[in-house]
Enzyme design. Structure first.
Site, short mmCIF file in Angstrom:
data_model
loop_
_atom_site.label_atom_id
_atom_site.label_comp_id
_atom_site.label_asym_id
_atom_site.label_seq_id
_atom_site.Cartn_x
_atom_site.Cartn_y
_atom_site.Cartn_z
N GLY A 241 36.57 -8.46 -8.17
CA GLY A 241 37.30 -9.72 -8.39
C GLY A 241 37.91 -10.19 -7.09
O GLY A 241 37.47 -9.84 -6.00
N GLU A 244 43.40 -10.81 -3.98
CA GLU A 244 44.81 -10.66 -4.38
C GLU A 244 44.93 -9.82 -5.66
O GLU A 244 45.84 -9.01 -5.78
CB GLU A 244 45.48 -12.04 -4.55
CG GLU A 244 45.48 -12.89 -3.28
CD GLU A 244 45.85 -12.13 -2.00
OE1 GLU A 244 46.71 -11.24 -2.06
OE2 GLU A 244 45.25 -12.42 -0.94
N GLY A 246 42.84 -7.51 -6.60
CA GLY A 246 42.52 -6.14 -6.21
C GLY A 246 43.70 -5.44 -5.56
O GLY A 246 44.00 -4.27 -5.85
N GLU A 263 35.67 -4.09 -5.16
CA GLU A 263 34.64 -5.00 -4.65
C GLU A 263 35.25 -6.39 -4.70
O GLU A 263 35.37 -6.99 -5.77
CB GLU A 263 33.39 -4.94 -5.54
CG GLU A 263 32.73 -3.58 -5.62
CD GLU A 263 32.06 -3.18 -4.32
OE1 GLU A 263 31.88 -4.03 -3.43
OE2 GLU A 263 31.74 -1.99 -4.19
N CYS A 297 29.91 -13.60 -4.56
CA CYS A 297 30.75 -13.03 -3.50
C CYS A 297 30.02 -13.05 -2.16
O CYS A 297 30.65 -13.19 -1.11
CB CYS A 297 31.16 -11.61 -3.87
SG CYS A 297 29.78 -10.60 -4.42
P1 NDP Z 1 39.81 -12.25 -10.69
O1 NDP Z 1 40.37 -11.27 -9.73
O2 NDP Z 1 40.66 -13.37 -11.11
O3 NDP Z 1 39.37 -11.52 -12.06
C1 NDP Z 1 38.47 -10.45 -12.06
C2 NDP Z 1 38.72 -9.61 -13.30
O4 NDP Z 1 40.01 -9.02 -13.21
C3 NDP Z 1 38.73 -10.40 -14.61
O5 NDP Z 1 38.20 -9.61 -15.62
C4 NDP Z 1 40.21 -10.65 -14.82
O6 NDP Z 1 40.53 -10.90 -16.17
C5 NDP Z 1 40.78 -9.33 -14.35
N1 NDP Z 1 42.18 -9.39 -13.94
C6 NDP Z 1 42.93 -10.45 -13.59
N2 NDP Z 1 44.18 -10.06 -13.27
C7 NDP Z 1 44.21 -8.71 -13.42
C8 NDP Z 1 45.22 -7.72 -13.23
N3 NDP Z 1 46.46 -8.02 -12.84
N4 NDP Z 1 44.91 -6.43 -13.48
C9 NDP Z 1 43.67 -6.09 -13.88
N5 NDP Z 1 42.67 -6.99 -14.07
C10 NDP Z 1 42.94 -8.28 -13.83
O7 NDP Z 1 38.44 -12.74 -10.07
P2 NDP Z 1 37.46 -13.85 -10.65
O8 NDP Z 1 37.08 -13.51 -12.04
O9 NDP Z 1 38.04 -15.18 -10.36
O10 NDP Z 1 36.15 -13.60 -9.76
C11 NDP Z 1 35.90 -14.20 -8.55
C12 NDP Z 1 36.16 -13.25 -7.40
O11 NDP Z 1 35.37 -12.07 -7.55
C13 NDP Z 1 35.76 -13.84 -6.07
O12 NDP Z 1 36.74 -13.58 -5.12
C14 NDP Z 1 34.47 -13.09 -5.72
O13 NDP Z 1 34.20 -13.07 -4.36
C15 NDP Z 1 34.76 -11.76 -6.29
N6 NDP Z 1 33.51 -11.00 -6.48
C16 NDP Z 1 33.25 -9.92 -5.69
C17 NDP Z 1 32.05 -9.23 -5.78
C18 NDP Z 1 31.78 -8.02 -4.94
O14 NDP Z 1 30.90 -7.22 -5.31
N7 NDP Z 1 32.47 -7.80 -3.84
C19 NDP Z 1 31.01 -9.65 -6.72
C20 NDP Z 1 31.38 -10.81 -7.51
C21 NDP Z 1 32.59 -11.44 -7.38
P3 NDP Z 1 40.71 -12.42 -16.68
O15 NDP Z 1 39.39 -13.07 -16.54
O16 NDP Z 1 41.16 -12.26 -18.07
O17 NDP Z 1 41.73 -13.04 -15.78
#
Ligand code: NDP
Length: 494
Positions: A241, A244, A246, A263, A297
C-alpha cells in the site's frame, strides 16, 4: 444471523453476481457487526455490491480459525499443497470470464487487463505449486560439532493486507507464497476492491484447502487491518500500500517484533537514451504509464529523455496517446478505464493543477473522453506534462493516475541523478541499444528492479520489491518464501 446475499447488476450488462460476506473457516460468514459498506463501480459511481464491516471479534475469530488450520496445513506433504494450488489455478482459469468481469466492475480496468490479471493470479499459484517440494534447508558436518542441519519451517498464521489497484495479482503473490510455505493466512483486501478476492478465496477453499487455511475479512483498514496486523497470534505481516500507511503500520506493530514486509509506493523513472528505438520506447511509455489508468506501483511515473531526441519523442508520444480510449472497462473499445475511486481522481487532478499553477510544467496534451465514459464515473483523460521541473512535486511524489511528466537530460550522469532524486526506489527502465550504457546505468540506479527496453513486466519467478522508502522484503521468486519460513538449526553430536 442470516447470511446476507447481495445481488447487483452491472449497468451495461444483464449479468448478476452474488457475493456473500467474509470468508472464515472455508465458508462465507456474516460479520458479527451486522453492517456493510458499499463497493462502487468506478465507471458509473454506482453501487455494484456490498461487503461486511468486520468487527474486532471477527478479526479475532479469523485468526483463531487460521491458527487451528495451521496445524493441519503446515503438516501436509508439500506435494499435497502443490496439488491444491494447481487445482485452484485451473479452476481460476476455467472461471476467468466471470472473475475478470467482476474485477473490472469493482476496480474499473478494461476487461482485457482484468483477464490478464486473473490469468496472472493462476500463474503465480502454479509457480508456487511447482516449487513447493523444493523448499529445503541446509546441512553441514564437523568433527567438533557433529551433524548440523537447518530446517525451514512455516512461521505460523500470517496477515496479508493489500491495495485496490491489482487486487487479484497481489493476493496471488501473498497467498500463493504463504500457502506454499505451509502457513495459514488472514487476508484484508482494500475496501474499494474486495469482491474478486472473496471469490478467489472461495475457489481456493473449494480446491481442497483445509477450512481456515485462508480467511478473508473486509472493512476499513485503519480499524480491521490494524487490528489484524497487531493481533498477538499473527506471526508475520505482509503489507502492500502507500508509504504513509506502511510507516504507520510498522510503528504500530514494532513492539511485538513480528516479521514485516512492506511493498510501498514508487515513482519509476524511464530513461530513454539517444540511441533507443523511439517507436518502441514510445509504445513502452504509453503501456507503462496508462495501463490500469496509471495505477500501478511500478507504472512509468517519470519520463527522462535524452535532449537530442526530446522534441521528436514528444511528437510521437502525442500521436500514440491519441489512440487511448477512456471509457467503461466492460466496453470492447475501451483501452483505459476510470480511476478506482473519487479520492484518487481528486488527488491526481490536484497534482496536475499544482504543477501548472506553479509553472513547473506545461500541459501539452490532454486526450478526449469516449462516449462510453459516463460523466458520473471517476474518469480522467490521458495527460502529458512537458518540460517538467525535476523539483516539481509531480516528479517528487507518486502520481497514481494517467499523467505522464517528461523532462530532458543531457548526459548519462544527469539521467542517473534525476532517476535517483526521489525517496522512492521500486523500479526503473533504461531504453537503449547499447549494452555498455545498460551496464553503466543499471548498477547506479537505486531501485529493486531495473528493466531494459521494457517496463512493468513482473513474472512470478523474479523477486519483486523496493529499496529506500519503497519498502523492504520481496514478493515472487524463492525469495518471497523467506518471509513465511523460519530456519531452525539442529546440531547432533553422535
Ligand atoms: P493504502 O495504504 O491506502 O491501503 C492499502 C491497504 O491497507 C488497504 O487494504 C487498506 O484498507 C489498508 N489500510 C489502510 N490503513 C491501514 C492501517 N492503518 N493499518 C492497516 N491497514 C490499513 O494504499 P492504496 O490502497 O491506496 O494503494 C495504493 C498504494 O499501494 C500506492 O502507493 C501504490 O504504489 C502501492 N502499491 C505498491 C505495490 C508494491 O508492490 N510495492 C503494488 C501495488 C500498489 P482500506 O482500503 O480499507 O483503506
Amino acid at each position: 444471523m442470516q447470511h446476507s446475499v447481495c445481488l447487483a447488476r452491472h449497468k451495461s450488462s444483464s449479468e448478476y453476481f452474488c457475493i456473500m460476506d467474509m470468508r472464515i473457516g472455508g465458508t462465507f460468514l456474516p460479520s458479527e457487526s451486522g453492517t456493510f459498506f458499499s463497493v462502487l463501480n468506478p465507471a458509473y459511481n454506482m453501487v455494484c455490491d456490498t461487503a461486511p464491516v468486520s468487527s474486532y471479534a471477527d478479526v479475532h475469530h479469523a485468526v483463531e480459525v487460521a491458527d487451528g488450520a495451521f496445524s493441519i496445513w503446515s503438516e501436509e506433504e508439500p506435494i499435497s499443497r502443490a496439488k491444491v494450488l494447481f487445482r485452484a489455478a485451473q479452476r481460476v482459469r476455467d472461471d476467468s470470464t466471470s472473475l475478470s468481469s467482476l474485477l473490472t466492475q469493482e476496480q474499473g480496468k478494461p476487461l482485457r487487463e482484468s483477464i490478464n490479471e486473473i490469468q496472472g493470479f493462476a500463474r503465480v499459484l502454479e509457480y508456487y505449486a511447482s516449487i513447493c517440494s523444493s523448499i529445503h534447508g541446509d546441512y553441514s558436518y564437523s568433527k567438533a560439532y557433529g551433524h548440523s542441519f537447518v530446517v525451514k519451517q512455516p512461521i505460523g498464521v500470517c496477515a496479508a493486507i493489500i491495495p485496490w489497484n491489482v487486487p487479484a495479482l497481489i493476493m496471488g503473490w501473498k497467498v500463493g507464497s504463504a500457502l506454499a510455505a505451509g502457513c495459514s493466512v488472514v487476508l484484508k483486501p482494500a475496501s474499494t476492491a474486495p469482491l474478486t478476492c472473496l471469490r478467489l478465496g472461495e475457489i481456493l477453499d473449494d480446491s481442497g484447502l483445509p477450512p481456515g487455511a485462508l480467511n478473508i475479512i473486509t472493512g476499513p483498514g485503519a480499524v480491521v487491518g490494524e487490528a489484524l496486523a497487531a493481533h498477538p497470534d499473527i506471526a508475520a505481516v505482509s503489507f502492500t500500500g502507500e508509504i504513509e500507511t506502511g510507516k504507520h503500520l510498522a510503528q504500530k506493530i514494532s513492539p511485538s517484533l513480528k516479521r514485516l514486509t512492506l511493498e510501498l509506493g514508487g515513482s519509476d523513472p524511464m530513461i530513454v537514451c539517444a540511441d533507443a528505438s523511439i517507436q518502441k520506447a514510445v509504445a513502452g511509455a504509453v503501456a507503462g504509464r496508462f495501463f490500469n489508468c496509471g495505477q500501478i506501483c511500478v507504472s512509468t511515473k517519470r519520463l527522462l529523455v535524452d535532449a537530442s531526441i526530446y522534441d521528436r519523442f514528444i511528437d510521437e508520444l502525442m500521436q500514440a496517446m491519441k489512440h487511448i480510449v477512456p471509457g467503461d472497462g466492460m466496453h470492447p473499445k475501451t483501452t483505459m478505464g476510470p480511476l478506482n475511486n473519487h479520492a484518487q481522481k481528486e488527488a491526481v487532478s490536484k497534482q496536475v493543477q499544482d504543477t501548472i499553477d506553479a509553472e513547473q510544467g506545461t500541459l501539452s496534451y490532454q486526450g478526449t473522453m469516449s462516449e462510453h465514459a459516463d460523466p458520473n464515473g471517476f474518469f480522467l483523460p490521458p495527460m502529458l506534462l512537458t518540460d517538467v521541473s525535476p523539483d516539481a512535486s509531480i516528479m517528487q511524489q507518486e502520481v497514481f493516475g494517467p499523467v505522464l511528466p517528461i523532462c530532458p537530460f543531457t548526459s548519462v550522469d544527469e539521467a542517473i541523478d534525476l532517476a535517483n532524486s526521489t525517496r522512492y526506489g521500486l523500479g526503473a527502465s533504461i531504453w537503449t541499444n547499447n549494452m555498455e550504457t545498460v551496464h553503466n546505468i543499471a548498477p547506479a540506479i537505486r531501485s529493486g528492479i531495473v528493466w531494459v527496453n521494457q517496463h512493468l513486466k513482473i513474472p512470478p519467478e523474479v523477486p519483486f520489491g523496493g529499496v529506500k522508502e519503497s519498502g523492504f522484503g520481496r514478493e515472487n521468486g524463492y525469495q518471497a518464501l523467506d518471509h513465511y519460513l523460519v530456519e531452525k538449526s539442529v546440531l547432533i553430536k553422535l
